[in-house]
Design a protein around this motif. Structure first.
Motif, PDB file in Angstrom:
ATOM      1  N   ILE A  34      27.659  32.823  48.478  1.00 23.36           N
ATOM      2  CA  ILE A  34      27.157  31.608  49.143  1.00 23.36           C
ATOM      3  C   ILE A  34      25.781  31.827  49.771  1.00 23.36           C
ATOM      4  CG2 ILE A  34      27.613  29.931  50.969  1.00 23.36           C
ATOM      5  CD1 ILE A  34      30.605  30.357  50.355  1.00 23.36           C
ATOM      6  N   PRO A  35      25.582  32.820  50.662  1.00 22.99           N
ATOM      7  CA  PRO A  35      24.255  32.945  51.268  1.00 22.99           C
ATOM      8  C   PRO A  35      23.191  33.485  50.326  1.00 22.99           C
ATOM      9  CG  PRO A  35      25.656  34.674  52.095  1.00 22.99           C
ATOM     10  CD  PRO A  35      26.517  33.777  51.256  1.00 22.99           C
ATOM     11  N   THR A  36      23.582  34.300  49.362  1.00 19.83           N
ATOM     12  CA  THR A  36      22.581  34.862  48.453  1.00 19.83           C
ATOM     13  C   THR A  36      22.229  33.914  47.328  1.00 19.83           C
ATOM     14  OG1 THR A  36      24.293  35.968  47.145  1.00 19.83           O
ATOM     15  CG2 THR A  36      23.286  37.225  48.942  1.00 19.83           C
ATOM     16  N   GLY A  37      23.140  33.020  46.972  1.00 15.79           N
ATOM     17  CA  GLY A  37      22.879  32.088  45.882  1.00 15.79           C
ATOM     18  C   GLY A  37      22.960  32.725  44.507  1.00 15.79           C
ATOM     19  N   ARG A  38      23.566  33.869  44.413  1.00 13.83           N
ATOM     20  CA  ARG A  38      23.687  34.570  43.128  1.00 13.83           C
ATOM     21  C   ARG A  38      25.047  34.271  42.516  1.00 13.83           C
ATOM     22  NH1 ARG A  38      20.257  39.432  44.408  1.00 13.83           N
ATOM     23  NH2 ARG A  38      18.309  38.340  44.807  1.00 13.83           N
ATOM     24  N   ASP A  39      25.043  33.814  41.284  1.00 15.97           N
ATOM     25  CA  ASP A  39      26.293  33.447  40.620  1.00 15.97           C
ATOM     26  C   ASP A  39      27.061  34.653  40.100  1.00 15.97           C
ATOM     27  OD1 ASP A  39      25.763  30.809  41.076  1.00 15.97           O
ATOM     28  OD2 ASP A  39      24.822  30.479  39.121  1.00 15.97           O
ATOM     29  N   TRP A  40      26.403  35.779  39.934  1.00 14.95           N
ATOM     30  CA  TRP A  40      27.091  36.911  39.343  1.00 14.95           C
ATOM     31  C   TRP A  40      28.117  37.526  40.284  1.00 14.95           C
ATOM     32  CZ3 TRP A  40      26.035  41.563  41.732  1.00 14.95           C
ATOM     33  CH2 TRP A  40      24.855  41.637  42.466  1.00 14.95           C
ATOM     34  N   TYR A  41      28.062  37.192  41.581  1.00 12.56           N
ATOM     35  CA  TYR A  41      29.125  37.631  42.480  1.00 12.56           C
ATOM     36  C   TYR A  41      30.463  36.977  42.103  1.00 12.56           C
ATOM     37  CZ  TYR A  41      26.019  39.963  45.790  1.00 12.56           C
ATOM     38  OH  TYR A  41      25.126  40.803  46.379  1.00 12.56           O
ATOM     39  N   ILE A  42      30.402  35.726  41.670  1.00 12.28           N
ATOM     40  CA  ILE A  42      31.620  35.043  41.238  1.00 12.28           C
ATOM     41  C   ILE A  42      32.155  35.671  39.962  1.00 12.28           C
ATOM     42  CG2 ILE A  42      32.575  32.821  40.507  1.00 12.28           C
ATOM     43  CD1 ILE A  42      31.961  32.974  43.475  1.00 12.28           C
ATOM     44  N   ASP A  43      31.248  36.071  39.060  1.00 14.64           N
ATOM     45  CA  ASP A  43      31.690  36.753  37.841  1.00 14.64           C
ATOM     46  C   ASP A  43      32.391  38.072  38.165  1.00 14.64           C
ATOM     47  OD1 ASP A  43      30.544  34.707  36.404  1.00 14.64           O
ATOM     48  OD2 ASP A  43      28.657  35.787  36.058  1.00 14.64           O
ATOM     49  N   ILE A  44      31.851  38.801  39.121  1.00 12.37           N
ATOM     50  CA  ILE A  44      32.481  40.048  39.551  1.00 12.37           C
ATOM     51  C   ILE A  44      33.847  39.758  40.167  1.00 12.37           C
ATOM     52  CG2 ILE A  44      32.318  41.940  41.220  1.00 12.37           C
ATOM     53  CD1 ILE A  44      29.309  41.892  40.763  1.00 12.37           C
ATOM     54  N   ALA A  45      33.941  38.685  40.947  1.00 13.33           N
ATOM     55  CA  ALA A  45      35.215  38.332  41.581  1.00 13.33           C
ATOM     56  C   ALA A  45      36.271  37.995  40.538  1.00 13.33           C
ATOM     57  CB  ALA A  45      35.011  37.158  42.537  1.00 13.33           C
ATOM     58  N   ILE A  46      35.885  37.255  39.497  1.00 12.86           N
ATOM     59  CA  ILE A  46      36.847  36.904  38.452  1.00 12.86           C
ATOM     60  C   ILE A  46      37.301  38.150  37.703  1.00 12.86           C
ATOM     61  CG2 ILE A  46      37.101  35.676  36.262  1.00 12.86           C
ATOM     62  CD1 ILE A  46      35.242  33.521  37.460  1.00 12.86           C
ATOM     63  N   ALA A  47      36.359  39.016  37.356  1.00 10.55           N
ATOM     64  CA  ALA A  47      36.719  40.247  36.647  1.00 10.55           C
ATOM     65  C   ALA A  47      37.604  41.134  37.522  1.00 10.55           C
ATOM     66  CB  ALA A  47      35.454  40.994  36.228  1.00 10.55           C
ATOM     67  N   TRP A  48      37.295  41.215  38.814  1.00 17.72           N
ATOM     68  CA  TRP A  48      38.098  42.043  39.716  1.00 17.72           C
ATOM     69  C   TRP A  48      39.508  41.480  39.865  1.00 17.72           C
ATOM     70  CZ3 TRP A  48      36.132  46.518  41.866  1.00 17.72           C
ATOM     71  CH2 TRP A  48      37.009  47.204  42.684  1.00 17.72           C
ATOM     72  N   ALA A  49      39.628  40.144  39.921  1.00 11.51           N
ATOM     73  CA  ALA A  49      40.953  39.530  40.039  1.00 11.51           C
ATOM     74  C   ALA A  49      41.798  39.829  38.811  1.00 11.51           C
ATOM     75  CB  ALA A  49      40.816  38.028  40.251  1.00 11.51           C
ATOM     76  N   LEU A  50      41.201  39.756  37.631  1.00  8.94           N
ATOM     77  CA  LEU A  50      41.938  40.074  36.404  1.00  8.94           C
ATOM     78  C   LEU A  50      42.353  41.543  36.381  1.00  8.94           C
ATOM     79  CD1 LEU A  50      39.896  38.048  33.788  1.00  8.94           C
ATOM     80  CD2 LEU A  50      42.216  37.588  34.573  1.00  8.94           C
ATOM     81  N   GLN A  51      41.444  42.407  36.753  1.00  8.06           N
ATOM     82  CA  GLN A  51      41.747  43.842  36.770  1.00  8.06           C
ATOM     83  C   GLN A  51      42.805  44.156  37.812  1.00  8.06           C
ATOM     84  OE1 GLN A  51      40.435  46.068  39.400  1.00  8.06           O
ATOM     85  NE2 GLN A  51      41.208  47.912  38.471  1.00  8.06           N
ATOM     86  N   SER A  52      42.757  43.496  38.950  1.00  7.15           N
ATOM     87  CA  SER A  52      43.743  43.717  40.003  1.00  7.15           C
ATOM     88  C   SER A  52      45.125  43.257  39.554  1.00  7.15           C
ATOM     89  CB  SER A  52      43.322  42.983  41.272  1.00  7.15           C
ATOM     90  OG  SER A  52      44.264  43.144  42.281  1.00  7.15           O
ATOM     91  N   PHE A  53      45.184  42.140  38.844  1.00  4.25           N
ATOM     92  CA  PHE A  53      46.468  41.643  38.348  1.00  4.25           C
ATOM     93  C   PHE A  53      47.073  42.611  37.333  1.00  4.25           C
ATOM     94  CE2 PHE A  53      48.744  39.149  35.098  1.00  4.25           C
ATOM     95  CZ  PHE A  53      49.817  38.747  35.871  1.00  4.25           C
ATOM     96  N   ILE A  54      46.264  43.094  36.415  1.00  5.03           N
ATOM     97  CA  ILE A  54      46.761  44.031  35.411  1.00  5.03           C
ATOM     98  C   ILE A  54      47.187  45.345  36.081  1.00  5.03           C
ATOM     99  CG2 ILE A  54      46.097  45.416  33.403  1.00  5.03           C
ATOM    100  CD1 ILE A  54      44.327  43.024  32.584  1.00  5.03           C
ATOM    101  N   GLY A  55      46.422  45.794  37.056  1.00  2.00           N
ATOM    102  CA  GLY A  55      46.790  47.009  37.781  1.00  2.00           C
ATOM    103  C   GLY A  55      48.081  46.848  38.562  1.00  2.00           C
ATOM    104  N   ALA A  56      48.300  45.675  39.147  1.00  2.00           N
ATOM    105  CA  ALA A  56      49.542  45.430  39.888  1.00  2.00           C
ATOM    106  C   ALA A  56      50.739  45.429  38.940  1.00  2.00           C
ATOM    107  CB  ALA A  56      49.451  44.110  40.643  1.00  2.00           C
ATOM    108  N   LEU A  57      50.569  44.853  37.769  1.00  2.00           N
ATOM    109  CA  LEU A  57      51.667  44.874  36.794  1.00  2.00           C
ATOM    110  C   LEU A  57      51.981  46.300  36.347  1.00  2.00           C
ATOM    111  CD1 LEU A  57      50.897  41.829  34.471  1.00  2.00           C
ATOM    112  CD2 LEU A  57      52.686  42.040  36.192  1.00  2.00           C
ATOM    113  N   ALA A  58      50.951  47.074  36.067  1.00  2.00           N
ATOM    114  CA  ALA A  58      51.163  48.459  35.631  1.00  2.00           C
ATOM    115  C   ALA A  58      51.820  49.282  36.731  1.00  2.00           C
ATOM    116  CB  ALA A  58      49.838  49.080  35.218  1.00  2.00           C
ATOM    117  N   LEU A  59      51.387  49.096  37.961  1.00  2.00           N
ATOM    118  CA  LEU A  59      51.977  49.839  39.071  1.00  2.00           C
ATOM    119  C   LEU A  59      53.427  49.434  39.310  1.00  2.00           C
ATOM    120  CD1 LEU A  59      51.323  51.967  41.168  1.00  2.00           C
ATOM    121  CD2 LEU A  59      50.569  50.151  42.678  1.00  2.00           C
TER     122      LEU A  59
END
Length: 122
Positions: free
Chosen positions: A86-111
């Motif tokens: 929001i304050p930086t105005g950079r959209d790639w932070y949202i891309d990182i958030a989406i990728a991290w959420a997917l990776q976190s979900f897969i990691g939670a399933l594996a664990l």
């Protein structure tokens, strides 16, 4: 003998608090000073939650507690990315958030499968 345990916990709490204080008062206001105070409060609340999750990750009496702490840390990182976009105005932070959420979900399933004692191919 028991006081050493409490002393180590106090030192850990002091170290985490001092780190959050220096991060919060020297870096975050310069990043968020031109935005609303709501964003800086959200950032500080997320930092406190992050510290509490780290404590649960270290202390967690069972592996299930540690798994929940790791999953919660993933959610908090997504929140950090959303707030920083929001304050930086950079959209790639949202891309990182989406990728991290997917990776976190897969990691939670594996664990969860690992803690259950089943193989990954089942």
């Amino acid at each position: 003998m028991g006081y050493r345990k409490y002393l180590s916990w106090f030192l850990l709490f002091f170290l985490i608090s001092a780190t959050l204080f220096f991060i919060g008062f020297f870096t975050v206001p310069s990043l968020l000073e031109w935005q609303s105070p709501f964003l800086s409060r959200c950032f500080f609340i997320l930092m406190i939650c992050f510290a509490l999750c780290l404590i649960r990750l270290i202390v967690g009496p069972t592996p299930a507690d540690r798994a929940v702490a790791v999953d919660t840390l993933g959610i908090l990182i997504v929140g950090f990315c959303a707030i920083l976009s929001i304050p930086t105005g950079r959209d790639w932070y949202i891309d990182i958030a989406i990728a991290w959420a997917l990776q976190s979900f897969i990691g939670a399933l594996a664990l969860a499968k690992y803690l259950e004692g089943r193989g990954f191919d089942e």
